[in-house]
Design an enzyme around this catalytic site. Structure first.
Site, PDB file in Angstrom:
ATOM      1  N   LYS A 188     -10.908   7.590 -10.267  1.00 37.14           N
ATOM      2  CA  LYS A 188     -10.271   6.856 -11.362  1.00 37.14           C
ATOM      3  C   LYS A 188      -9.042   6.132 -10.837  1.00 37.14           C
ATOM      4  O   LYS A 188      -8.134   6.741 -10.280  1.00 37.14           O
ATOM      5  CB  LYS A 188      -9.842   7.797 -12.488  1.00 37.14           C
ATOM      6  CG  LYS A 188      -9.368   7.010 -13.711  1.00 37.14           C
ATOM      7  CD  LYS A 188      -8.622   7.858 -14.736  1.00 37.14           C
ATOM      8  CE  LYS A 188      -7.158   7.993 -14.444  1.00 37.14           C
ATOM      9  NZ  LYS A 188      -6.397   6.733 -14.459  1.00 37.14           N
ATOM     10  N   GLU A 264      -0.593  14.898  -3.957  1.00 33.65           N
ATOM     11  CA  GLU A 264       0.412  14.150  -3.192  1.00 33.65           C
ATOM     12  C   GLU A 264       1.380  13.601  -4.223  1.00 33.65           C
ATOM     13  O   GLU A 264       1.035  12.704  -4.978  1.00 33.65           O
ATOM     14  CB  GLU A 264      -0.287  13.052  -2.381  1.00 33.65           C
ATOM     15  CG  GLU A 264       0.512  12.635  -1.180  1.00 33.65           C
ATOM     16  CD  GLU A 264       1.349  11.433  -1.467  1.00 33.65           C
ATOM     17  OE1 GLU A 264       2.507  11.630  -1.913  1.00 33.65           O
ATOM     18  OE2 GLU A 264       0.863  10.320  -1.271  1.00 33.65           O
ATOM     19  N   CYS A 298       6.176   6.897  -2.615  1.00 33.79           N
ATOM     20  CA  CYS A 298       6.453   8.324  -2.752  1.00 33.79           C
ATOM     21  C   CYS A 298       7.393   8.780  -1.642  1.00 33.79           C
ATOM     22  O   CYS A 298       8.162   9.711  -1.816  1.00 33.79           O
ATOM     23  CB  CYS A 298       5.160   9.100  -2.719  1.00 33.79           C
ATOM     24  SG  CYS A 298       4.068   8.577  -1.410  1.00 33.79           S
ATOM     25  N   GLU A 395      13.638  11.434  -8.541  1.00 30.88           N
ATOM     26  CA  GLU A 395      12.923  10.281  -7.987  1.00 30.88           C
ATOM     27  C   GLU A 395      13.070   9.098  -8.956  1.00 30.88           C
ATOM     28  O   GLU A 395      12.748   9.204 -10.135  1.00 30.88           O
ATOM     29  CB  GLU A 395      11.442  10.633  -7.817  1.00 30.88           C
ATOM     30  CG  GLU A 395      10.638   9.486  -7.227  1.00 30.88           C
ATOM     31  CD  GLU A 395       9.211   9.888  -6.871  1.00 30.88           C
ATOM     32  OE1 GLU A 395       8.517  10.442  -7.735  1.00 30.88           O
ATOM     33  OE2 GLU A 395       8.803   9.640  -5.718  1.00 30.88           O
TER      34      GLU A 395
HETATM   35  P1  NAI Z   1       1.299   9.285 -13.325  1.00 30.60           P
HETATM   36  O1  NAI Z   1       1.366  10.533 -12.538  1.00 30.60           O
HETATM   37  O2  NAI Z   1       1.265   9.392 -14.828  1.00 30.60           O
HETATM   38  O3  NAI Z   1      -0.014   8.430 -12.910  1.00 30.60           O
HETATM   39  C1  NAI Z   1      -0.726   8.547 -11.703  1.00 30.60           C
HETATM   40  C2  NAI Z   1      -2.217   8.685 -11.991  1.00 30.60           C
HETATM   41  O4  NAI Z   1      -2.447   9.861 -12.748  1.00 30.60           O
HETATM   42  C3  NAI Z   1      -2.820   7.546 -12.822  1.00 30.60           C
HETATM   43  O5  NAI Z   1      -4.121   7.282 -12.381  1.00 30.60           O
HETATM   44  C4  NAI Z   1      -2.863   8.139 -14.221  1.00 30.60           C
HETATM   45  O6  NAI Z   1      -3.845   7.562 -15.026  1.00 30.60           O
HETATM   46  C5  NAI Z   1      -3.193   9.582 -13.922  1.00 30.60           C
HETATM   47  N1  NAI Z   1      -2.815  10.540 -14.966  1.00 30.60           N
HETATM   48  C6  NAI Z   1      -1.783  10.460 -15.843  1.00 30.60           C
HETATM   49  N2  NAI Z   1      -1.773  11.520 -16.659  1.00 30.60           N
HETATM   50  C7  NAI Z   1      -2.817  12.308 -16.313  1.00 30.60           C
HETATM   51  C8  NAI Z   1      -3.329  13.546 -16.784  1.00 30.60           C
HETATM   52  N3  NAI Z   1      -2.760  14.203 -17.790  1.00 30.60           N
HETATM   53  N4  NAI Z   1      -4.414  14.073 -16.161  1.00 30.60           N
HETATM   54  C9  NAI Z   1      -4.998  13.445 -15.133  1.00 30.60           C
HETATM   55  N5  NAI Z   1      -4.565  12.258 -14.654  1.00 30.60           N
HETATM   56  C10 NAI Z   1      -3.486  11.694 -15.226  1.00 30.60           C
HETATM   57  O7  NAI Z   1       2.492   8.385 -12.900  1.00 30.60           O
HETATM   58  P2  NAI Z   1       3.164   7.134 -13.659  1.00 30.60           P
HETATM   59  O8  NAI Z   1       3.494   7.449 -15.083  1.00 30.60           O
HETATM   60  O9  NAI Z   1       2.353   5.946 -13.417  1.00 30.60           O
HETATM   61  O10 NAI Z   1       4.540   7.040 -12.876  1.00 30.60           O
HETATM   62  C11 NAI Z   1       5.584   7.958 -13.189  1.00 30.60           C
HETATM   63  C12 NAI Z   1       6.339   8.413 -11.990  1.00 30.60           C
HETATM   64  O11 NAI Z   1       5.464   9.099 -11.117  1.00 30.60           O
HETATM   65  C13 NAI Z   1       6.918   7.314 -11.138  1.00 30.60           C
HETATM   66  O12 NAI Z   1       8.140   6.864 -11.626  1.00 30.60           O
HETATM   67  C14 NAI Z   1       7.046   8.014  -9.821  1.00 30.60           C
HETATM   68  O13 NAI Z   1       8.218   8.789  -9.818  1.00 30.60           O
HETATM   69  C15 NAI Z   1       5.850   8.936  -9.777  1.00 30.60           C
HETATM   70  N6  NAI Z   1       4.721   8.360  -9.011  1.00 30.60           N
HETATM   71  C16 NAI Z   1       4.514   8.810  -7.755  1.00 30.60           C
HETATM   72  C17 NAI Z   1       3.529   8.254  -6.983  1.00 30.60           C
HETATM   73  C18 NAI Z   1       3.279   8.705  -5.591  1.00 30.60           C
HETATM   74  O14 NAI Z   1       2.858   7.907  -4.770  1.00 30.60           O
HETATM   75  N7  NAI Z   1       3.449   9.979  -5.283  1.00 30.60           N
HETATM   76  C19 NAI Z   1       2.694   7.153  -7.468  1.00 30.60           C
HETATM   77  C20 NAI Z   1       2.945   6.799  -8.843  1.00 30.60           C
HETATM   78  C21 NAI Z   1       3.944   7.390  -9.566  1.00 30.60           C
END
Ligand code: NAI
Ligand code: MG
Length: 496
Positions: A188, A264, A298, A395
């Site tokens: 996804k 990650e 990240c 972060e």
């Molecule tokens: P997020 O963690 O909500 O989204 C990342 C992925 O997880 C997306 O594909 C989303 O659809 C999915 N997701 C969201 N809720 C879920 C759930 N309950 N169960 C399964 N999958 C789910 O991150 P978001 O809201 O886009 O960004 C928020 C913060 O997360 C950012 O400000 C940053 O701090 C961090 N982040 C870290 C990343 C990294 O590379 N480690 C990448 C993106 C965000």
């Protein structure tokens, strides 16, 4: 709504963008007929609507993956699996211009940086194509009565949930090792950036992957993502994203079938500059460490610690350097920093900038929105930041960094390790002993010395502490996509 649409980008002109769900090597609509729009962060306008997967579509995709896994894929010779991956790498290169433009359009990243992502995605897929026929077990001696060996077997159906900051590259990091080890996947993409993952659908088919081996769906985290992590027939879930969601995924795995979990997650990585560093080099890497990809990394080097002897000079020169980062339209050749990915991320980052100002940190440069349209934020440097401030602990995931002064090597190690995160870190020094001592002492999955953000598909990457579980890339990633079976044979007749 149709299953593809003609789109146009400033760098490639027109191209055909698939918009359906890619299941069983076919483009289909979601069962509920839902769609959602992806936004261009440069102008805040919708690009195109894509079909949305709900729980029912996740079920269909998982069944397709299961059928493929139980069918020809699992027993296919590893060379053929490898050949599918290397063909896919060739196809990524063949379509590199379009994929690059899609990344800039959908995510807002500068075209020159998107081109590097695409090149690295091809490199990663080719690298794992090479691994496919080199995954070997061991013969283990125990005693003269038995002959024992291990086999590395695939885990089965893997759910993969990726973020929006490196849409295609994260796709490649997930698909490469999963395929090399012989798994089938339901991937996804992030709802902010579904387009490059969908573009890969036709390339997957062309590369020769059998139907159902790689299924790509667009959808929301709370619906499709949650359905994947709680699914009773998904054997493993691999996730990259926020720590909050990482915890939810572990809970969903625990509450369903105890599927294996790799995560990650975030970071608040220290970037430590010693008095004896080559200051111009250090500034260039510190600048790249935080402002690359608009701070949406990240591993972003968001906590900058500078030794007192060069602190004032460093801050002055770093300000000058950061002010020269060109912020603007991602499709312009000299752009280094494009917009943040979404209104939500823009608001979160501006909220942190506000908090930093209120907590009493000094804004050295930036601190405001850039321009009037699009989610652009000025490169922002805070100095006089103390350990207890929110901007030093949490972060931010934007072009915002915090600088503080340190006295001794012990101080640098202590503050470097204060975070609950432990993804990456860096040390800038010309003293080899300092470099080795400090890199051994930092509790982080990666330590860069006199550089930053230098990821390579052959080098393992992942988090200590709350930055994650498991490793991606390199040989290490294979361990997260395979399981060890032990076979033990008794030699000769024996009674128990
Ligand atoms: P997020 O963690 O909500 O989204 C990342 C992925 O997880 C997306 O594909 C989303 O659809 C999915 N997701 C969201 N809720 C879920 C759930 N309950 N169960 C399964 N999958 C789910 O991150 P978001 O809201 O886009 O960004 C928020 C913060 O997360 C950012 O400000 C940053 O701090 C961090 N982040 C870290 C990343 C990294 O590379 N480690 C990448 C993106 C965000
Ligand atoms: Mg978008």
């Amino acid at each position: 709504m149709s299953l593809s649409q003609t789109l146009e980008t400033p760098s490639t002109g027109k191209y055909e963008q698939p918009t359906g769900l890619f299941i069983n090597n076919e483009w289909v609509k979601g069962v509920d007929g839902k769609t959602f729009e992806t936004i261009n962060p440069t102008n805040e306008k919708p690009i195109v609507a894509v079909h949305e997967a709900t729980e029912k579509d996740v079920d269909i995709a998982v069944s397709a993956a299961r059928k493929a896994f139980e069918g020809e894929w699992r027993t296919l010779d590893p060379q053929s699996r490898g050949r599918c991956l290397t063909k896919l790498a060739d196809l990524i290169e063949k379509h590199a211009k379009t994929l690059t433009a899609i990344e800039s359009l959908d995510n807002g990243k500068a075209l020159s940086m998107a081109a590097v992502d695409v090149n690295n995605a091809a490199g990663c897929i080719r690298y794992y194509g090479g691994w496919a026929d080199k995954i070997e077990g061991k013969i283990i001696e125990t005693n003269s009565d038995s002959f024992n060996w291990t086999r590395q077997e695939p885990i089965g159906v893997c759910g993969q949930i990726i973020p929006w900051n490196f849409p295609l590259l994260m796709w490649a990091w997930k698909i490469g090792p999963a395929m090399a080890c012989g798994n089938c996947v339901v991937l996804k993409s992030a709802e902010q950036t579904p387009l490059s993952a969908l573009y890969m659908g036709n390339l997957i088919k062309e590369a020769g992957f059998p139907p159902g081996v790689i299924n790509i769906i667009s959808g929301f985290g709370k619906i499709a993502g949650a359905a994947i992590s709680a699914h009773m027939d998904v054997d493993k879930v691999a996730f990259t994203g926020s720590t909050v969601v990482g915890r939810q995924i572990m809970k969903a795995a625990a509450g369903s079938n105890l599927k294996k979990v790799t995560l990650e997650l975030g970071g608040k990585s220290p970037n430590i500059v010693f008095n004896d560093a080559n200051i111009d080099n250090a500034i260039s890497w510190v600048n790249f460490g935080i402002f690359f990809n608009h701070g949406q990394c990240c591993c972003a080097g968001s906590r900058i610690y500078v030794q007192e002897g060069i602190y004032d000079k460093f801050v002055e020169k770093f300000k000058e350097r950061a002010q020269n980062n060109v912020v603007g339209d991602p499709f312009k050749e000299d752009t280094f920093q494009g917009p943040q990915v979404s209104q939500l991320q823009f608001d979160r980052i501006m909220g942190y900038i506000d908090t930093g100002k209120k907590e009493g940190a000094k804004v050295e440069i930036g601190g405001e929105r850039h321009g009037k349209e699009g989610y652009f934020i000025q490169p922002t440097i805070f100095s006089n930041v103390s350990e207890d401030m929110k901007i030093m602990q949490e972060e931010i995931f934007g072009p915002v960094c915090s600088i503080a002064k340190f006295k001794t090597e012990e101080d640098a190690i202590r503050v470097g390790n204060t975070s609950t995160y432990g993804l990456a870190s860096a040390v800038h020094t010309t003293n080899l002993n300092t470099a080795i001592r400090v890199s051994n002492a930092l509790r982080a999955g990666t330590v860069w010395v006199n550089q930053y953000n230098m990821l390579h598909h052959a080098l393992p990457f992942g988090g200590y502490k709350e930055s994650g579980i498991g490793r991606e890339l390199g040989e290490a990633a294979l361990a997260n996509y395979s399981q060890t079976k032990t076979v033990s044979i008794r030699l000769g007749d024996a009674l128990f």
